[in-house]
Design a protein around this motif. Structure first.
Motif, PDB file in Angstrom:
ATOM      1  N   LEU A  60      11.150  72.997  50.458  1.00 12.56           N
ATOM      2  CA  LEU A  60      10.811  74.337  50.033  1.00 12.56           C
ATOM      3  C   LEU A  60      11.932  74.830  48.921  1.00 12.56           C
ATOM      4  CD1 LEU A  60       8.619  76.542  50.239  1.00 12.56           C
ATOM      5  CD2 LEU A  60      10.109  77.442  52.163  1.00 12.56           C
ATOM      6  N   HIS A  61      11.287  75.656  47.732  1.00 11.77           N
ATOM      7  CA  HIS A  61      12.453  75.685  46.888  1.00 11.77           C
ATOM      8  C   HIS A  61      11.591  77.307  45.962  1.00 11.77           C
ATOM      9  CE1 HIS A  61      14.678  72.545  46.378  1.00 11.77           C
ATOM     10  NE2 HIS A  61      13.695  71.889  46.934  1.00 11.77           N
ATOM     11  N   VAL A  62      12.762  77.791  46.219  1.00  8.98           N
ATOM     12  CA  VAL A  62      12.415  78.694  45.006  1.00  8.98           C
ATOM     13  C   VAL A  62      12.437  79.010  43.091  1.00  8.98           C
ATOM     14  CG1 VAL A  62      12.839  81.507  44.116  1.00  8.98           C
ATOM     15  CG2 VAL A  62      12.496  81.180  46.437  1.00  8.98           C
ATOM     16  N   VAL A  63      10.880  79.376  42.683  1.00  9.96           N
ATOM     17  CA  VAL A  63      11.565  78.400  41.269  1.00  9.96           C
ATOM     18  C   VAL A  63      10.229  79.263  41.119  1.00  9.96           C
ATOM     19  CG1 VAL A  63      11.380  76.131  42.156  1.00  9.96           C
ATOM     20  CG2 VAL A  63       9.077  76.647  41.970  1.00  9.96           C
ATOM     21  N   ALA A  64      10.710  78.796  38.976  1.00 10.56           N
ATOM     22  CA  ALA A  64       9.969  79.453  38.218  1.00 10.56           C
ATOM     23  C   ALA A  64       8.898  78.568  37.384  1.00 10.56           C
ATOM     24  CB  ALA A  64      10.691  81.091  37.778  1.00 10.56           C
ATOM     25  N   ASP A  65       8.326  78.717  36.644  1.00  9.93           N
ATOM     26  CA  ASP A  65       7.475  77.720  35.765  1.00  9.93           C
ATOM     27  C   ASP A  65       8.481  77.890  34.546  1.00  9.93           C
ATOM     28  OD1 ASP A  65       5.673  76.443  37.295  1.00  9.93           O
ATOM     29  OD2 ASP A  65       4.363  78.198  36.382  1.00  9.93           O
ATOM     30  N   VAL A  66       8.508  77.110  33.108  1.00 10.57           N
ATOM     31  CA  VAL A  66       8.910  77.517  32.452  1.00 10.57           C
ATOM     32  C   VAL A  66       8.427  77.161  31.046  1.00 10.57           C
ATOM     33  CG1 VAL A  66      11.025  76.169  30.998  1.00 10.57           C
ATOM     34  CG2 VAL A  66      12.029  76.791  32.920  1.00 10.57           C
ATOM     35  N   HIS A  67       8.436  78.034  30.485  1.00 13.49           N
ATOM     36  CA  HIS A  67       7.399  78.061  29.442  1.00 13.49           C
ATOM     37  C   HIS A  67       8.444  77.907  27.811  1.00 13.49           C
ATOM     38  CE1 HIS A  67       3.554  79.537  31.375  1.00 13.49           C
ATOM     39  NE2 HIS A  67       4.834  80.916  32.322  1.00 13.49           N
ATOM     40  N   CYS A  68       7.616  77.444  27.240  1.00 10.14           N
ATOM     41  CA  CYS A  68       7.795  77.252  25.406  1.00 10.14           C
ATOM     42  C   CYS A  68       8.034  78.764  25.032  1.00 10.14           C
ATOM     43  CB  CYS A  68       6.692  76.422  24.468  1.00 10.14           C
ATOM     44  SG  CYS A  68       7.762  76.059  22.775  1.00 10.14           S
ATOM     45  N   ALA A  69       9.258  79.198  24.555  1.00  6.04           N
ATOM     46  CA  ALA A  69       9.141  80.501  23.761  1.00  6.04           C
ATOM     47  C   ALA A  69       8.271  80.783  22.765  1.00  6.04           C
ATOM     48  CB  ALA A  69      10.457  81.465  22.753  1.00  6.04           C
ATOM     49  N   ASP A  70       7.983  79.355  21.789  1.00  3.66           N
ATOM     50  CA  ASP A  70       7.416  79.613  20.659  1.00  3.66           C
ATOM     51  C   ASP A  70       5.170  79.764  21.086  1.00  3.66           C
ATOM     52  OD1 ASP A  70       9.034  79.707  19.303  1.00  3.66           O
ATOM     53  OD2 ASP A  70       8.851  77.981  17.969  1.00  3.66           O
ATOM     54  N   CYS A  71       5.186  78.367  22.125  1.00  2.00           N
ATOM     55  CA  CYS A  71       3.426  78.338  21.899  1.00  2.00           C
ATOM     56  C   CYS A  71       2.992  78.546  23.484  1.00  2.00           C
ATOM     57  CB  CYS A  71       2.861  76.731  21.741  1.00  2.00           C
ATOM     58  SG  CYS A  71       3.717  75.654  22.608  1.00  2.00           S
ATOM     59  N   ARG A  72       4.212  79.021  24.573  1.00  2.00           N
ATOM     60  CA  ARG A  72       4.045  79.741  25.777  1.00  2.00           C
ATOM     61  C   ARG A  72       3.260  78.248  26.913  1.00  2.00           C
ATOM     62  NH1 ARG A  72       4.410  84.976  25.582  1.00  2.00           N
ATOM     63  NH2 ARG A  72       3.400  84.995  27.405  1.00  2.00           N
ATOM     64  N   GLU A  73       3.344  76.947  26.416  1.00  2.00           N
ATOM     65  CA  GLU A  73       2.884  76.217  27.650  1.00  2.00           C
ATOM     66  C   GLU A  73       3.746  75.617  28.213  1.00  2.00           C
ATOM     67  OE1 GLU A  73       1.331  72.524  28.067  1.00  2.00           O
ATOM     68  OE2 GLU A  73       0.656  74.407  26.749  1.00  2.00           O
ATOM     69  N   VAL A  74       3.305  75.602  29.616  1.00  2.00           N
ATOM     70  CA  VAL A  74       4.041  75.065  30.419  1.00  2.00           C
ATOM     71  C   VAL A  74       5.187  74.117  30.025  1.00  2.00           C
ATOM     72  CG1 VAL A  74       4.447  75.406  32.742  1.00  2.00           C
ATOM     73  CG2 VAL A  74       2.503  76.987  32.233  1.00  2.00           C
ATOM     74  N   LEU A  75       6.321  74.407  30.497  1.00  2.00           N
ATOM     75  CA  LEU A  75       6.896  72.534  30.248  1.00  2.00           C
ATOM     76  C   LEU A  75       7.597  72.236  31.888  1.00  2.00           C
ATOM     77  CD1 LEU A  75       8.754  74.061  27.028  1.00  2.00           C
ATOM     78  CD2 LEU A  75       6.444  72.269  27.083  1.00  2.00           C
ATOM     79  N   GLY A  76       7.932  72.796  32.289  1.00  2.00           N
ATOM     80  CA  GLY A  76       8.399  72.351  33.993  1.00  2.00           C
ATOM     81  C   GLY A  76       8.879  73.444  35.061  1.00  2.00           C
ATOM     82  N   TYR A  99       6.485  64.410  30.245  1.00  2.00           N
ATOM     83  CA  TYR A  99       5.734  63.887  28.934  1.00  2.00           C
ATOM     84  C   TYR A  99       4.591  65.862  27.797  1.00  2.00           C
ATOM     85  CZ  TYR A  99       1.756  66.974  31.435  1.00  2.00           C
ATOM     86  OH  TYR A  99       1.313  67.800  32.360  1.00  2.00           O
ATOM     87  N   LYS A 100       5.369  66.956  28.411  1.00  2.00           N
ATOM     88  CA  LYS A 100       5.607  67.429  27.510  1.00  2.00           C
ATOM     89  C   LYS A 100       6.718  67.973  26.666  1.00  2.00           C
ATOM     90  CE  LYS A 100       2.325  69.867  30.250  1.00  2.00           C
ATOM     91  NZ  LYS A 100       1.731  71.509  30.564  1.00  2.00           N
ATOM     92  N   ILE A 101       7.637  66.814  26.724  1.00  2.00           N
ATOM     93  CA  ILE A 101       8.639  67.157  25.448  1.00  2.00           C
ATOM     94  C   ILE A 101       8.970  65.576  24.631  1.00  2.00           C
ATOM     95  CG2 ILE A 101      10.024  68.228  27.089  1.00  2.00           C
ATOM     96  CD1 ILE A 101      11.568  66.431  27.943  1.00  2.00           C
ATOM     97  N   VAL A 102       9.288  65.915  23.484  1.00  2.00           N
ATOM     98  CA  VAL A 102       9.027  64.894  22.811  1.00  2.00           C
ATOM     99  C   VAL A 102      10.885  64.696  22.115  1.00  2.00           C
ATOM    100  CG1 VAL A 102       7.048  64.293  22.353  1.00  2.00           C
ATOM    101  CG2 VAL A 102       9.053  66.279  20.498  1.00  2.00           C
ATOM    102  N   LYS A 103      11.403  63.172  21.752  1.00  2.00           N
ATOM    103  CA  LYS A 103      12.675  62.956  20.911  1.00  2.00           C
ATOM    104  C   LYS A 103      13.105  63.485  20.264  1.00  2.00           C
ATOM    105  CE  LYS A 103      13.671  59.394  24.321  1.00  2.00           C
ATOM    106  NZ  LYS A 103      14.128  57.746  24.406  1.00  2.00           N
ATOM    107  N   GLU A 104      13.844  64.653  19.551  1.00  2.00           N
ATOM    108  CA  GLU A 104      14.013  64.323  17.757  1.00  2.00           C
ATOM    109  C   GLU A 104      16.009  64.232  17.810  1.00  2.00           C
ATOM    110  OE1 GLU A 104      12.527  66.390  15.914  1.00  2.00           O
ATOM    111  OE2 GLU A 104      10.676  67.167  17.409  1.00  2.00           O
ATOM    112  N   ASN A 105      15.674  63.726  16.596  1.00  2.00           N
ATOM    113  CA  ASN A 105      16.992  63.646  15.861  1.00  2.00           C
ATOM    114  C   ASN A 105      17.554  61.772  16.913  1.00  2.00           C
ATOM    115  OD1 ASN A 105      16.977  64.842  14.390  1.00  2.00           O
ATOM    116  ND2 ASN A 105      18.454  66.558  14.611  1.00  2.00           N
ATOM    117  N   TRP A 106      16.745  61.281  17.196  1.00  2.00           N
ATOM    118  CA  TRP A 106      17.016  59.877  17.845  1.00  2.00           C
ATOM    119  C   TRP A 106      17.440  58.957  16.875  1.00  2.00           C
ATOM    120  CZ3 TRP A 106      17.986  59.734  23.152  1.00  2.00           C
ATOM    121  CH2 TRP A 106      17.473  60.433  23.801  1.00  2.00           C
TER     122      TRP A 106
END
Length: 106
Positions: A60-76, A99-106
Motif C-alpha cells: 500500500l502506497h500514497v501516490v499521485a498520477d503524473v500528467h504531462c504539463a503540455d497535453c495533460r496525458e497521464v504518464l505514470g 510506452y508513454k515516453i520516447v527517447k530524445e537525443n540518443w
C-alpha cells in the motif's frame, strides 16, 4: 561529439514535451499494469494529480498520477508515501510508463 548533442532525455509520447533525463533513472525494473516502467529521481514539465492510497505490487502506497504539463496525458505516478520501511526509498520519486515516453537525443 556526444557533448554537442545535449543530454539524453525522455519526452511525452503524445506531444514530445521533455519530461525526464536519462541520468535521473533510479531503476528500469518497475512494472505497471500496462507493462514496463522506469523509476526516476526527478521529472520535469509534469504536474501531479490528487493523492490517493493505492494497493500496488509492493504494498500500500500514497501516490499521485503524473500528467504531462503540455497535453495533460497521464504518464505514470509519483510516490508520496510508502508505509513499509523497505519501500521508503521510493518516496518523492516518479514512475513513468515506458510506452508513454520516447527517447530524445540518443
Amino acid at each position: 561529439m556526444g557533448d554537442l548533442m545535449g543530454p539524453r532525455l525522455y519526452s511525452c509520447y503524445k506531444c514530445r514535451n521533455h519530461v525526464a533525463l536519462h541520468d535521473h533513472i533510479v531503476s528500469k525494473a518497475f512494472q505497471s499494469k500496462n507493462g514496463r516502467a522506469f523509476l526516476f529521481s526527478h521529472a520535469m514539465n509534469v504536474f501531479s494529480g490528487p493523492k490517493e492510497e493505492r494497493q500496488l505490487m509492493t504494498g500500500l502506497h500514497v501516490v499521485a498520477d503524473v500528467h504531462c504539463a503540455d497535453c495533460r496525458e497521464v504518464l505514470g505516478w509519483k510516490y508520496e508515501k510508502a508505509y513499509e520501511d523497505s519501500q521508503k526509498y521510493k518516496e518523492g520519486k516518479v514512475v513513468l510508463e515506458k510506452y508513454k515516453i520516447v527517447k530524445e537525443n540518443w
